[in-house]
Design an enzyme around this catalytic site. Sequence first.
Site, PDB file in Angstrom:
ATOM      1  N   SER A   6       0.852  -1.197   0.000  1.00  0.00           N
ATOM      2  CA  SER A   6       0.000   0.000   0.000  1.00  0.00           C
ATOM      3  C   SER A   6       0.890   1.250   0.000  1.00  0.00           C
ATOM      4  O   SER A   6       1.716   1.394  -0.892  1.00  0.00           O
ATOM      5  CB  SER A   6      -0.931  -0.062   1.213  1.00  0.00           C
ATOM      6  OG  SER A   6      -1.866   0.973   1.171  1.00  0.00           O
ATOM      7  N   HIS A  33      -2.642  -0.993  -3.323  1.00  0.00           N
ATOM      8  CA  HIS A  33      -3.804  -0.114  -3.097  1.00  0.00           C
ATOM      9  C   HIS A  33      -3.644   1.165  -3.893  1.00  0.00           C
ATOM     10  O   HIS A  33      -2.565   1.737  -3.943  1.00  0.00           O
ATOM     11  CB  HIS A  33      -3.914   0.264  -1.614  1.00  0.00           C
ATOM     12  CG  HIS A  33      -4.286  -0.883  -0.749  1.00  0.00           C
ATOM     13  ND1 HIS A  33      -4.001  -0.930   0.590  1.00  0.00           N
ATOM     14  CD2 HIS A  33      -4.919  -2.045  -1.028  1.00  0.00           C
ATOM     15  CE1 HIS A  33      -4.450  -2.059   1.108  1.00  0.00           C
ATOM     16  NE2 HIS A  33      -5.007  -2.766   0.145  1.00  0.00           N
ATOM     17  N   ASP A 126      -4.759  -4.502   5.748  1.00  0.00           N
ATOM     18  CA  ASP A 126      -5.103  -5.443   4.685  1.00  0.00           C
ATOM     19  C   ASP A 126      -3.929  -6.408   4.467  1.00  0.00           C
ATOM     20  O   ASP A 126      -2.769  -6.004   4.532  1.00  0.00           O
ATOM     21  CB  ASP A 126      -5.399  -4.662   3.393  1.00  0.00           C
ATOM     22  CG  ASP A 126      -6.032  -5.521   2.320  1.00  0.00           C
ATOM     23  OD1 ASP A 126      -6.520  -6.630   2.651  1.00  0.00           O
ATOM     24  OD2 ASP A 126      -6.030  -5.102   1.155  1.00  0.00           O
TER      25      ASP A 126
END
Lengths: 196, 275
Positions: A6, A33, A126
Site C-alpha cells: 500500500s 492499493h 489489509d
Amino acid sequence: MVIGVSTGGLQALQKLLGQLPADFPLPILIVQHMRPDVESGLAKLLDANCFLRVKEADEQDEILPGTVYLAPPNYHLLVEREGLLSLSADPYVSFARPSVDVLFESAAEVFGPDLIGVVLTGANFDGSLGLKTIKQKGGVAIVQDPADAEARQMPQAAIAATGVDYVVALDGMAALLQMLAPKRASMSHNIRGRNA
Amino acid sequence: MKSGGVDDVEIRLLLEGVQEIYGYDFRDYADASIKRRLTHWLAESEFDTFSQAQSLLLRDRSAFESLLRGITVNVTEMFRDPAFFRAVREQVVPFLKTYPFVKIWHAGCATGEEAYSMAILLNEEGMAGRYRMYATDINEAVLQKAAEGVMPITEMQRFTRNYQKSGGRVSFADYYTARYDRAILSPALKKDIVFAPHNLAVDGEFGEMNMVLCRNVMIYFKPALKERCLHLFDSSLLGGGVLCLGLKESLERRKMGERYEELAPPLRIYRKRYG
C-alpha cells in the site's frame, strides 16, 4: 507468488522487482492499493524499470511464470483453479478494492503449499488475514521488516496475525525469493501438468 | 494446482442440487468469486458447513432465496467510472438523438444505480420521454429495491463526486430528497425505466435495442456463459446500436468483435456495424 502493498508501494515494488532476473520462475500477482478514479500508469512504469514483464491483469489472463500481474484499480483480483485470473467488483474487503486479503485467500486455495505470500509497506491492516490463510494452506509467509518499511502498520499487522517465516528488509528480499522460488516452480508445474 | 478440499466438494454438491431443484445454474459462475460469496453467506448464516445448510436450502424455497440474494448481488455506484459516463454523454447521446425514440437494455442492473445514472444523463441531454430503458436482473429482491429508488445517504458524497466528474450539468442534490439516513431519488427519473426479471443464463434476447449496457456482470461468469451473454446482446442490438461493457471487459479476440467498432477505446463502448 503474491505481493500485497500500500503506502510507499511504488518505490518498494520498483526496488524489489528491479532486482529479480528475467527468468524468475514464478508468476507474481500484486495488489497495490490505489485510488479508484485515478488512471493508473503503474504497470507501464514498473514494466519499464525491471526485467520481468509487468501488465495490468485482465480477466481470464493465463497465469504465466516470469510475468507480473497488477490488480486493476477498483477491482479485486482472484485466482481460478484452471490457472486463470478473474476480477470482481464486489464490495470493499478490509476497506480496500483491490484487497490484498482477497487475492491472498483465493491464491492460497489454488496454490496451497506452493504459494509464497509477501506483505510490504502499508498504512493499514489489509493482507494479514490473507497471509494467515496462506500459512494455513502450507505456504510461505514473508514480511518486510517494519523498521525498513515506509509505513510499518501493514507489515506489523501481518506479523501479529500469523507465524511468519521470514522478516527481511527489502534489500535482502530478492535474493531470498530466488532461493525459495525454483522448488515451488517445479512443484506447481508438476501438479498443473497432471491436471491438464 | 490442488484439487481443493471438503469445502469445494460441498459447494459442488450444493450447486448441483440448486440447479436440479430451482433451475439456477451457478456452475457457470467463476469459482473464486462464487466461493467467496458463498463463504460469506455461510459465515452470516446459522450453519457451520455447506453440508448442514444444504438440507434446508434444497427443501425450503425462502431459505434458498436468501442464498440467491447473497450470491447474485452485484454492487455498483451511481456514475461509476465517470469517464465512461462522460463519453456516453459526449459521443453516444448525439447519435441516439438522431432517432425519435430509443430503446435501451440495461442487463444486470442490480439495485439500479447505473440505470438511474443513465436516466439523469439522458434527461439532461434533452431526451426525457424519448427513451425506454429495460433494466433487468436475475435477482428479484434487488429489482424491488431498484424500483424503490432509495439509497443510503452516506453514498451521496461519492455519487456527487462521480456525477460532477462525468460532466453533470446541475447540482446532484436536485435529483434526490434526503430523509433521515436515506436519499429518495426523484420520481421523474423512474418514468422511463421498466424494471424486470431476466436471467442471462436461460432467458432470451430483448429485441431491437439501440443500446445495451452490461457492465461488470460477465466478469463473474465462466467463458461459456459469457459467450452466451454476448450473443444475446448482439442479437438484441440493431445495426448502429451501442454496446457498453465494464472497463475490464472487451470484445478483443472475439469473433463478434469483427461486427463492432470501438467508439471510445479504453472505455469499452462499441458500436455495431450496419448490415
